[in-house]
Write an enzyme that holds these catalytic residues in place. Structure first.
Site, PDB file in Angstrom:
ATOM      1  CG  HIS A 291     -48.309 -17.194  50.671  1.00 35.10           C
ATOM      2  ND1 HIS A 291     -47.171 -16.582  51.110  1.00 35.10           N
ATOM      3  CD2 HIS A 291     -49.301 -16.777  51.501  1.00 35.10           C
ATOM      4  CE1 HIS A 291     -47.442 -15.846  52.171  1.00 35.10           C
ATOM      5  NE2 HIS A 291     -48.733 -15.949  52.436  1.00 35.10           N
TER       6      HIS A 291
ATOM      7  CG  ASP B 283     -42.110 -21.887  43.252  1.00 39.63           C
ATOM      8  OD1 ASP B 283     -42.980 -21.845  44.133  1.00 39.63           O
ATOM      9  OD2 ASP B 283     -40.982 -22.405  43.419  1.00 39.63           O
TER      10      ASP B 283
END
Ligand code: GDG
Length: 732
Positions: free
Chosen positions: A165, A372
């Site tokens: 992730h 991110d």
């Protein structure tokens, strides 16, 4: 019946203790929990993970287990020390900073690593206690990088997917980790490895190529004879959930309440977990710059900043919290007035209705992480804009920027650029806002979380089918024992054995691969068994084979079939071959040797080989492609073949191949002859194809082959041969 088992560090549940000491269970609202909800809640499927609390005693543990099991969840209990070392330590103080390019924050502590290994093993034990070989296992995120291989070791044929992730950093950053090799080997135990973006995927492939020396073909790697596929699966959100929540009466009433108290100002919104990767401090400095450069906006625009507490026991996060508090105070002190607060700052989390009200109210979402993996907040903002008015400013360092190109994309390190982007966003016409928002919404509606889960699971199933369909079957005990029986009961025996990569491992310098004592012993032993012929069938030149193995009573095929030697006879040349072409090709290869340090040309009687094993990874492959395209037309005209091998490019006469040579040993009626052929590269495929159907053809390494069986590496070949040598052959 086969099941799907999801594994992540945390279970999708929040368990808290009430003041009376009772436990309350609330399902987690995270995107992943929603997306995978459709899977783990079905039938006997399961989600395995840490429940987020420490059990007071065994009674509580068994109560929680029972409650969770009703919801298809299985808890893994972690001790306080494990949380400190494995979770806060290795996961959040070693991997997290490294993977987010904050490697100066990374701690390399052995105690962290050891705990990470232990806890991954603990998760593996929990999986093995319930998993069956035909289950599908999906492992999530950086806390469990070692888990796929640990499971693979015990359930070799089970289907395993892995999804990361967070970003996967460039090789140059990843290599800094002392445990880089173990981490890659761990994750490569999966059949399918997914990332949010193509960039993460290519960084991973480059690390695998440089650290594990495994190359890929269109994102496919072959490891220990298994296929591992790597691909990008950008994660989406539960679009309908956010759109629905945005229209809910509770959200609307909160919007009215907030709008009234905020007054007639434009509103910018930022929502993040407290994390240095999210660029919170820089965002505050940028807002300061904005108010300074464009004073006309003072009193007209406020920043609503939600920072969700996270990892506050880790030092770096405590420091960051202090820095953010200070900056907020400074900006508010510098510009604020009695009737205008520049920054509304909340260090806590809110229920979804509040979040939705914030998304609705905001004119601009300021999503400017330094790094991110994906970033779901920006997607939720877009999904909540039912009237399609609003502007998204998005950092190019967020995975989401690859999908949301209609946003105002900024580099968060370029403070002046972001400052001016804020002005542009605030001044954008409504028509333009709607135009951009429409396109982004269409993308996010289609690529939602359910689509993501479906794509990943479908692909995992496809890889699984591919593994099953592969021509070769991993040689198991049953086949080995059949092979030994056939070896023992046949009248004659014939073993065609390739040398490099099959009997002996590859070395940097080909001349260093001379047979060791163990190999000599195995070959001597086999060749002494009555009616047994050992034929070493190699691409090497005959002089080397003669020097290394010439004293043994075995036979040879050298230079892929140019030369052959039958027992007790001299070397024989294949028909009449021409070698004059070497005078034209050699100078070309020399040009590449001159410009590629570490490469060299090996000249054999009827072929030329350009070796690049010692060349810098990447450069060697590039040059190999250059050579192949350079020689493409020339080779056709000169009746030559240009072949790519294991870190070599070989040029030889078209009519030479191992299969043709091997066929000379085979006769029409070989019913009572045990035949075995073992090899590791494409040149051995010709040998396999030339063998009768009943032959035991074995491919080393890769499972895509014309051979019937495959084995992991040369050490397995040696073991098999040693054991054949010990079989009692029939005497009649
Ligand atoms: C990691 C990667 C990747 C936030 N505040 C509240 C609240 N949230 C919810 C948001 C959003 C989620 O938390 C945050 O997700 P992000 O994706 O923005 O960030 P990370 O937590 O760092 O997640 C990231 C993600 O994994 C998924 O793969 O995108 O890159 O770092 O859903 O809405 N939810 C509620 N109250 C809050 O106050 N209810």
């Amino acid at each position: 019946m086969s099941r799907t088992i999801i594994i992540s560090n945390r279970l999708p549940v929040k368990i808290s203790r009430t003041a009376e000491g009772e436990l309350s269970f609330r399902p987690s609202e995270g995107g992943l929990a929603t997306g995978l909800g459709s899977i783990y809640k079905e039938g006997d499927n399961l989600w395995i993970g840490w429940p987020g609390i420490h059990f007071q005693d065994e009674e509580e543990e068994s109560f929680v287990k029972k409650e969770l099991l009703k919801e298809n969840m299985l808890p893994v209990d972690l001790t306080t020390e494990e949380i400190k070392l494995y979770y806060e330590g290795f996961s959040n103080e070693t991997l997290w900073p490294t993977f987010h390019y904050f490697n100066q924050y990374a701690l390399y502590k052995k105690s962290y690593w050891q705990s990470y290994e232990r806890v991954n093993q603990k998760f593996c034990d929990a999986v093995l206690a319930v998993a069956n070989p035909d289950d599908t296992i999906w492992v999530h995120d950086y806390q469990l990088l070692l888990l796929p291989d640990l499971i693979r070791d015990k359930l070799p044929h089970v289907s395993i997917g892995f999804f990361l992730h967070i970003p996967f950093p460039s090789f140059e950053v990843f290599r800094l980790l002392p445990w880089r090799r173990q981490l890659l080997d761990g994750v490569l135990g999966a059949d399918l490895i997914g990332f949010h973006t193509y960039d993460d995927m290519r960084h991973f492939l480059s690390a695998v190529s440089r650290i594990c020396f495994l190359s890929n073909h269109h994102g496919q790697i072959t490891k220990d004879g298994r296929i591992v596929e790597i691909d990008a699966f950008p994660m989406g959100i539960d679009y309908d959930k956010y759109a629905r929540s945005s229209a809910a009466p509770e959200t609307l009433s909160r919007e009215v309440k907030y709008r009234t108290s905020l007054g007639e100002v434009k509103l910018m919104l930022s929502i993040d977990r407290l994390d240095y990767s999210k660029g919170i401090a820089a965002r505050l400095q940028i807002f300061d710059l904005f108010l300074e450069k464009y004073p006309q906006y003072q009193g007209k625009v406020s920043l609503l900043m939600v920072v969700v507490p996270s990892r506050d026991s880790v030092d770096k996060y405590k420091d960051l919290k202090e820095e953010v508090d200070l900056l907020v105070g400074r900006v508010n002190g510098k510009y604020g007035s009695v009737n205008w607060t520049p920054i509304h700052y909340f260090y806590r989390s809110f229920p979804l209705e509040d979040l939705s009200a914030f998304y609705r109210i905001a004119d601009v979402a300021l999503v400017t992480p330094m790094r991110d993996g994906m970033n779901l907040v920006c997607k939720e903002f877009v999904a909540s804009k039912l009237d399609q008015k609003g502007v998204l400013i998005l950092s190019e360092m967020a995975g989401a920027s690859k999908e949301l190109s209609e946003a105002i994309i900024v580099n968060p390190n370029d403070k002046h650029q972001v400052r001016d982007a804020i002005k542009k966003a605030l001044e954008m016409s409504e028509d333009e806002q709607v135009k951009h928002m429409e396109i982004m919404q269409a993308t996010l509606k289609k690529f939602n979380i359910h689509h993501w889960v479906e794509l990943f699971m479908q692909r995992l199933d496809e890889v699984n089918q591919k593994q099953l369909k592969m021509n070769t079957k991993l040689l198991d005990e049953k086949i080995e024992s059949e092979m030994q029986d056939s070896f023992a009961s046949s009248e004659d025996r014939m073993l065609f054995l390739d040398y490099d990569g099959t009997l002996s491992p590859f070395t940097g310098n080909p001349q260093d691969a001379s047979p060791d004592e163990e190999l000599m012993e195995i070959l001597t032993h086999l060749s002494q068994i009555e009616n047994t012929r050992v034929i070493v069938i190699s691409g090497r030149d005959r002089h080397t084979l003669e020097k290394w193995l010439g004293d043994l009573p075995i036979e040879f095929v050298a230079e892929h079939g140019v030369w052959m030697k039958w027992n007790g006879e001299g070397w024989m040349l294949l028909d009449s071959l021409d070698a004059s072409w070497k005078n034209d090709i050699r100078p070309i290869l020399d040009i590449y040797v001159n410009k590629t340090p570490g490469s060299f040309v090996e000249e054999k009687d009827y072929s030329l080989v350009w070796h690049y094993r010692k060349v810098e990874t990447g450069l060697g492959e590039l040059r190999a492609r250059e050579i192949i395209s350079h020689l493409k037309y020339l080779a056709v005209n000169m009746n030559l073949q240009v072949l790519e091998g294991n870190k070599v490019v070989e040029i030889k006469n078209l009519e030479v191949n191992k299969g043709k040579a091997a066929a000379r040993w085979l006769e029409d009626d070989m019913q009572n002859t045990f035949i075995m052929a073992v090899g590791d590269d494409w040149t051995d495929e010709d040998t396999f194809k030339a063998m009768p159907e009943s032959a035991f053809t074995i491919k080393v390494g890769d499972r895509r082959s014309a051979a019937r069986f495959s084995v992991r590496d040369h050490s397995v070949v040696r073991r098999i041969l040693r054991e054949l040598g010990n079989v009692n052959v029939s005497q009649d």
